[in-house]
Design a protein around this motif. Structure first.
Motif: not given
Lengths: 88, 663
Positions: B71, B108, B238-239, B242-243, B246
């Protein structure tokens, strides 16, 4: 039934509900595709008892039990096929 | 070179995506391919000449191999290197290499790269594996959904590869970029210009959200990161995207991929892992593998070693002597060439076959994916001493050479783990120390080749483990970092890259023999033949080397090798470890050698050379990586102190064993 990933027996699958722990851990796991809703199979545990080998999104990932204890899972997905792509 | 090049292309992709193999094929340069996450730390640049479509004109394309990353989140140096390169250097094109058999996770990075707004195409690699499984991918649709042109390739297969590379370089048949690469670049430059308008050349000048200048999420993502952020990684949010990314990826994959019936690679990997990481067999197999590797490198390598030895010390030396005598060359010159250069350089070159065989196996373990299994097997031990299991990457590489091994410690995201690992890596017995053992074992322990070697290597490992424990308890105290490591599928290494890698390492060793060892041999020859008034001496004990050596030799008396020649060989060993061998070859006659060393002394000497301060090149690397003279000197002093203590213990125990008559 909710539990953490380190409690799941080798050969069983479960679904990720949430990730706890610090931001470093959280971010790393999310980047690697351990996102809520994903199905994770516990493949095996290393001979010395740690770390664990997981199968997620069609690849194999190794994390320690300590990290796995920050991953909250639903362990009723034992019969689900372990392919992340089927989870929306 | 850069100014001549028409384009610059950056290769970006996950570890194990075949990025390095592609880079090798494109540029024909030497670059390592391994299954170790993060093996490509250094920025590697090569170039490639393409013919301009429709003309005879040649154009040079610069190719930059970015570190393998999962990433662009700024959590490791590689990620920051890759991100900052793309933002700062503005490559004309980014080729994102994707492992088609592991689409979701690979995509990703694609999404994050896309957010950087750079012109990009996707090289969908490992298509051979995908096809083997009967999986079908709708490239056009996927390309449309991603908004990025896709070219399916398989970097490992030889056939039709160059045609595909040409296609990559002069992309023209896509629905998305019909005008070829130029247009693609032009179009992307527009996007870049547009995004730069927001904050000019200075990314620090990005206005905070809420201020008057509106920032789209795309341009905000373009900011680069300061490496100092790493120190406060825990403070970075935190990013949360991300979820979302995905779930986007899942949609694309389920719309464009039809999974085949078979899972050839997964089944194969599962079967192999059933044995290699088996609960009962895993660790014994690892030990047997290491034993066999070392045993083979000595028995098989030994055959060639003898041949080379005969060539240098009999054939070549005899020929030179005859030739010089006929030509009337002065005695000192003949002595310099035969007893200085041929003995010194030849003494080191005789070990090339053994080092070559060792690299053949270590590289194979790395390139097939077995190395990460070793980390998986042994991680528990490393947790106990407070290290991350990832420390095993540099430590294992340390068996080859401490220089790349120390550099590989950059893959560790925890600062304290990284420093500890750099401190202990030199304890892993490097390839250049092999000739020393080979020489002593050959004379004193010839019946126990493999066993003696195993003892030395295991001792190095144990000392490293003990030291790590000590360091983590004292000067490098800190919280442990998470251990998240991919276990890549077992793959046959790309033979081209594999062979190049071995050749490169062996060649490095030969070149050292021709340069550093050559100079050291000449210097030692001079110092042992002349006194302080620069006149030749009869007995080398009266030479410069003899006098200095005699002065410092008593330090080593308690270890059993208080002989000035042994002391001086240790000194030259700091220039390069294998120089210990050439120094001994020059200074000792075979009779003296066997008289002054007993098996016990030989063992103590080997233990000392195993553990004492690393060579100059390794020390310089440690200094650079620790970025502190104080810590680097402390490391060297610590290693030498440990070596002294360990050699002392081995010598004393050895004497007791011999006296008690057990052996």
């Amino acid at each position: 039934m909710a539990s953490t990933l380190n409690q799941i027996k080798p050969g069983c699958s479960c679904k990720v509900v949430n990730i706890g722990g610090n931001n470093i851990l959280k971010n790393r796991l999310l980047c690697m595709g351990v996102t809520p809703g994903t199905v994770v199979e516990v493949v095996k545990v290393a001979p010395l008892g740690d770390p664990m080998e997981l199968k997620i999104r069609n690849y194999n990932l190794s994390i320690r039990k300590k990290e796995a204890s920050s991953i909250f899972v639903e362990d009723n997905a034992a019969n689900t096929k372990n392919s992340g792509s089927e989870v929306i | 070179m850069a100014d001549l090049a028409k384009y610059t292309i950056a290769l970006a992709g996950n570890p194990n995506s075949g990025k390095t193999t592609l880079f090798n094929r494109l540029t024909k340069s030497n670059q390592k391919v391994g299954n170790w996450p993060g093996v490509t730390i250094e920025k590697k640049v090569g170039n490639y000449t393409k013919t301009k479509p429709g003309t005879e004109d040649k154009e040079i394309v610069n190719v930059v191999d970015l570190p393998g990353i999962y990433s662009l989140t700024p959590y490791s140096e590689e990620e920051i290197i890759a991100r900052n390169y793309i933002v700062d250097e503005n490559p004309d094109l980014v080729i994102n290499i994707i492992d088609a058999s592991n689409l979701e996770r690979n995509l990703y990075l694609t999404f994050q790269l896309k957010k950087l707004g750079c012109p990009m195409i996707i090289a969908l690699n490992m298509m051979d594996e995908v096809e083997q499984n009967g999986t079908k991918i709708d490239f056009d649709k996927m390309s449309e959904m991603l908004g990025v042109p896709i070219i399916p390739i398989s970097a490992i297969e030889g056939k039709s590869f160059s045609a595909k590379v040409a296609k990559l370089m002069g992309y023209k048949s896509s629905k998305i970029a019909e005008g070829g690469i130029e247009r693609l670049i032009g179009k992307a430059n527009d996007i870049l210009d547009h995004s730069f308008k927001y904050f000019g050349d200075n990314p620090e000048a990005i206005p905070a959200s809420g201020q008057k200048e509106p920032i789209s999420s795309e341009s905000f993502e373009k900011k680069k990161f300061d490496p100092s952020l790493l120190k406060h990684a825990d403070n970075i949010d935190y990013d949360e995207h991300s979820a979302e990314i995905y779930s986007e990826i899942e949609k694309i994959v389920s719309a464009t991929v039809r999974e085949g019936e078979k899972q050839v690679q997964h089944d194969r990997t599962k079967k192999i892992d059933g044995i290699l990481t088996n609960k009962w067999l895993g660790i014994p197999i690892f030990l047997v593998v290491m034993f066999v590797v070392f045993q083979l490198s000595f028995t098989v390598g030994g055959i060639f070693t003898d041949l080379i030895d005969v060539f240098f010390n009999e054939t070549l030396a005899g020929f030179v002597e005859e030739w010089f005598t006929a030509a009337g060359t002065s005695d000192w010159m003949t002595d310099l060439v035969i007893n200085g250069i041929i003995a010194g350089v030849g003494g080191v070159l005789t070990f090339v076959p053994q080092i070559f065989i060792l690299f053949v196996f270590l590289t194979l373990m790395e390139d097939t994916g077995y190395m990460s299994r070793v980390a998986f097997l042994l991680d528990r031990i490393f947790t106990k001493i407070g290290l991350s299991g990832k420390s095993f990457i540099p430590l294992i590489l340390g068996f080859g050479c401490s220089v790349p091994a120390v550099m590989a410690a950059r893959t560790l995201d925890n600062e304290m783990d990284r420093k500890t690992t750099i401190f202990i890596t030199p304890f892993m017995s490097c390839g250049a120390r092999l000739p020393i053992y080979a020489m002593f074992v050959g004379v004193f322990f010839s019946a126990y080749y493999g066993l003696t070697m195993l003892f030395l290597y295991v001792l190095g490992i144990l000392v490293a483990i003990g030291s790590a424990w000590l360091l983590k308890k004292t000067i490098f105290k800190g919280p442990s970092s998470p251990f998240i490591m991919e276990l890549p599928p077992y793959r046959f290494p790309d033979l081209y890259t594999y062979a190049k890698h071995i050749w490169e390492k062996t060649r490095g060793f030969v070149i050292r023999a021709g340069t550093i060892i050559f100079l050291a041999s000449v210097l030692i020859w001079f110092l042992q033949g002349y006194d302080f008034s620069f006149s030749a001496v009869e007995d080398s004990a009266e030479s410069i080397l003899g006098i200095v050596g005699t002065a410092i030799a008593p330090i080593f008396e308690p270890l059993g090798f208080g002989d000035w020649r042994a002391a001086m060989s240790l000194f030259t060993g700091f220039i390069a470890k294998e120089a210990v061998v050439s120094t001994i070859e020059i200074l000792y006659t075979p009779e003296d050698f066997e008289m002054l060393f007993t098996p016990v002394v030989a063992l103590a000497f080997m233990v000392f050379t195993l553990l004492y301060l690393p060579c100059l090149a390794a020390f310089a690397t440690i200094k650079r990586e620790l970025n502190s003279w104080k810590l680097s000197i402390l490391a060297a002093a610590y290693q030498t102190a440990i070596a002294y203590i360990a050699a002392f213990i081995v010598y004393r125990i050895g004497l007791l064993v011999v006296e008690s008559g057990i052996l």
